[in-house]
Design a protein around this motif. Structure first.
Motif, PDB file in Angstrom:
ATOM      1  N   LEU A  85      -7.175   9.409  -3.718  1.00  0.00           N
ATOM      2  CA  LEU A  85      -7.733   8.232  -4.382  1.00  0.00           C
ATOM      3  C   LEU A  85      -7.129   6.940  -3.832  1.00  0.00           C
ATOM      4  N   VAL A  86      -5.870   6.975  -3.415  1.00  0.00           N
ATOM      5  CA  VAL A  86      -5.277   5.810  -2.747  1.00  0.00           C
ATOM      6  C   VAL A  86      -6.035   5.539  -1.449  1.00  0.00           C
ATOM      7  N   VAL A  87      -6.305   6.591  -0.685  1.00  0.00           N
ATOM      8  CA  VAL A  87      -7.075   6.439   0.555  1.00  0.00           C
ATOM      9  C   VAL A  87      -8.448   5.857   0.240  1.00  0.00           C
ATOM     10  N   ASP A  88      -9.089   6.372  -0.799  1.00  0.00           N
ATOM     11  CA  ASP A  88     -10.404   5.889  -1.234  1.00  0.00           C
ATOM     12  C   ASP A  88     -10.358   4.390  -1.534  1.00  0.00           C
ATOM     13  N   MET A  89      -9.336   3.955  -2.246  1.00  0.00           N
ATOM     14  CA  MET A  89      -9.230   2.542  -2.619  1.00  0.00           C
ATOM     15  C   MET A  89      -8.886   1.655  -1.433  1.00  0.00           C
ATOM     16  N   VAL A  90      -8.026   2.113  -0.560  1.00  0.00           N
ATOM     17  CA  VAL A  90      -7.689   1.319   0.629  1.00  0.00           C
ATOM     18  C   VAL A  90      -8.941   1.137   1.489  1.00  0.00           C
ATOM     19  N   LEU A  91      -9.709   2.206   1.654  1.00  0.00           N
ATOM     20  CA  LEU A  91     -10.953   2.107   2.419  1.00  0.00           C
ATOM     21  C   LEU A  91     -11.956   1.183   1.729  1.00  0.00           C
ATOM     22  N   LYS A  97     -14.304  -5.412   0.672  1.00  0.00           N
ATOM     23  CA  LYS A  97     -13.741  -6.634   0.086  1.00  0.00           C
ATOM     24  C   LYS A  97     -13.153  -7.571   1.137  1.00  0.00           C
ATOM     25  N   VAL A  98     -12.386  -7.049   2.063  1.00  0.00           N
ATOM     26  CA  VAL A  98     -11.793  -7.891   3.104  1.00  0.00           C
ATOM     27  C   VAL A  98     -12.860  -8.643   3.909  1.00  0.00           C
ATOM     28  N   THR A 123     -11.150  -4.867  -9.611  1.00  0.00           N
ATOM     29  CA  THR A 123     -11.087  -3.491 -10.104  1.00  0.00           C
ATOM     30  C   THR A 123     -10.434  -2.576  -9.079  1.00  0.00           C
ATOM     31  N   ASP A 124     -10.801  -2.733  -7.811  1.00  0.00           N
ATOM     32  CA  ASP A 124     -10.208  -1.905  -6.757  1.00  0.00           C
ATOM     33  C   ASP A 124      -8.691  -2.099  -6.719  1.00  0.00           C
ATOM     34  N   TRP A 125      -8.251  -3.351  -6.823  1.00  0.00           N
ATOM     35  CA  TRP A 125      -6.828  -3.670  -6.801  1.00  0.00           C
ATOM     36  C   TRP A 125      -6.121  -3.049  -8.012  1.00  0.00           C
ATOM     37  N   GLY A 130      -2.579   1.117 -10.162  1.00  0.00           N
ATOM     38  CA  GLY A 130      -2.398   2.209 -11.118  1.00  0.00           C
ATOM     39  C   GLY A 130      -2.043   3.512 -10.420  1.00  0.00           C
ATOM     40  N   LEU A 131      -2.700   3.783  -9.300  1.00  0.00           N
ATOM     41  CA  LEU A 131      -2.401   4.991  -8.525  1.00  0.00           C
ATOM     42  C   LEU A 131      -0.994   4.947  -7.942  1.00  0.00           C
ATOM     43  N   VAL A 132      -0.601   3.798  -7.415  1.00  0.00           N
ATOM     44  CA  VAL A 132       0.747   3.658  -6.856  1.00  0.00           C
ATOM     45  C   VAL A 132       1.784   3.860  -7.967  1.00  0.00           C
ATOM     46  N   PHE A 133       1.500   3.344  -9.158  1.00  0.00           N
ATOM     47  CA  PHE A 133       2.397   3.571 -10.297  1.00  0.00           C
ATOM     48  C   PHE A 133       2.544   5.073 -10.569  1.00  0.00           C
ATOM     49  N   LEU A 134       1.425   5.792 -10.612  1.00  0.00           N
ATOM     50  CA  LEU A 134       1.480   7.227 -10.898  1.00  0.00           C
ATOM     51  C   LEU A 134       2.213   7.996  -9.802  1.00  0.00           C
ATOM     52  N   LEU A 135       2.032   7.590  -8.550  1.00  0.00           N
ATOM     53  CA  LEU A 135       2.777   8.227  -7.464  1.00  0.00           C
ATOM     54  C   LEU A 135       4.275   7.995  -7.620  1.00  0.00           C
ATOM     55  N   ALA A 136       4.658   6.777  -7.966  1.00  0.00           N
ATOM     56  CA  ALA A 136       6.071   6.432  -8.066  1.00  0.00           C
ATOM     57  C   ALA A 136       6.717   6.944  -9.348  1.00  0.00           C
TER      58      ALA A 136
END
Length: 160
Positions: A85-91, A97-98, A123-125, A130-136
């Motif tokens: 899901l992190v990969v999904d959001m970065v993509l 967006k960029v 929303t993407d951000w 949220g995903l980075v929080f769960l990973l950490a």
């Protein structure tokens, strides 16, 4: 500690359930909608923004978001589910967006500049953070990962 025990380690505060529920529910909903509305949210949108093989990657993204979103909701293999899901959001941020910074994108041709991008990316951000929080931090004690960790701990104790 075994690799499996490391993956399901239920670190994190009990309140992590709130992040898991928010992020998991959004991904589960968006994943399901990619199958309900493929022309707008999956293959059709992926074609518009120039993703190669949209007939494959549209449904693939739907499966990833649905399955991993459900895993986050349950708190099962939380850290493993967060990675795709992190990969999904970065993509999503990089591809949709960029480009708005440089005069719009295929799906938002009239929007441009930092504030237009910031608005579209909110929303993407939030999902990415949220995903980075769960990973950490981990899934917290109110998760299936915590149940599995307790059982694994009892099994190790019984072997000794």
């Amino acid at each position: 500690m075994s690799r499996f025990a490391t993956l399901i380690r239920p670190d994190g505060p009990a309140a992590a359930i709130l992040i898991r529920l928010a992020v998991g529910a959004v991904f589960l909903s968006e994943g399901i909608q990619k199958f309900l509305y493929p022309g707008e949210l999956a293959e059709g949108r992926f074609t518009t923004i120039g993703i190669p093989a949209p007939g494959f990657f549209g449904p693939f993204a739907g499966v990833v978001e649905t399955v991993c979103g459900a895993l986050l909701l349950a708190g099962l293999l939380t850290r493993v589910a967060a990675v795709p899901l992190v990969v999904d959001m970065v993509l999503a941020l990089a591809l949709t967006k960029v480009p708005i910074l440089w005069g719009g994108s295929a799906d938002k041709p009239k929007a441009d500049g930092f504030w237009a991008m910031a608005h579209e990316a909110r929303t993407d951000w939030a999902m990415l953070l949220g995903l980075v929080f769960l990973l950490a931090a981990g899934p917290g004690r109110w998760s299936l990962d915590a149940v599995l960790a307790r059982r694994a701990g009892r099994a190790v104790s019984a072997e000794r």
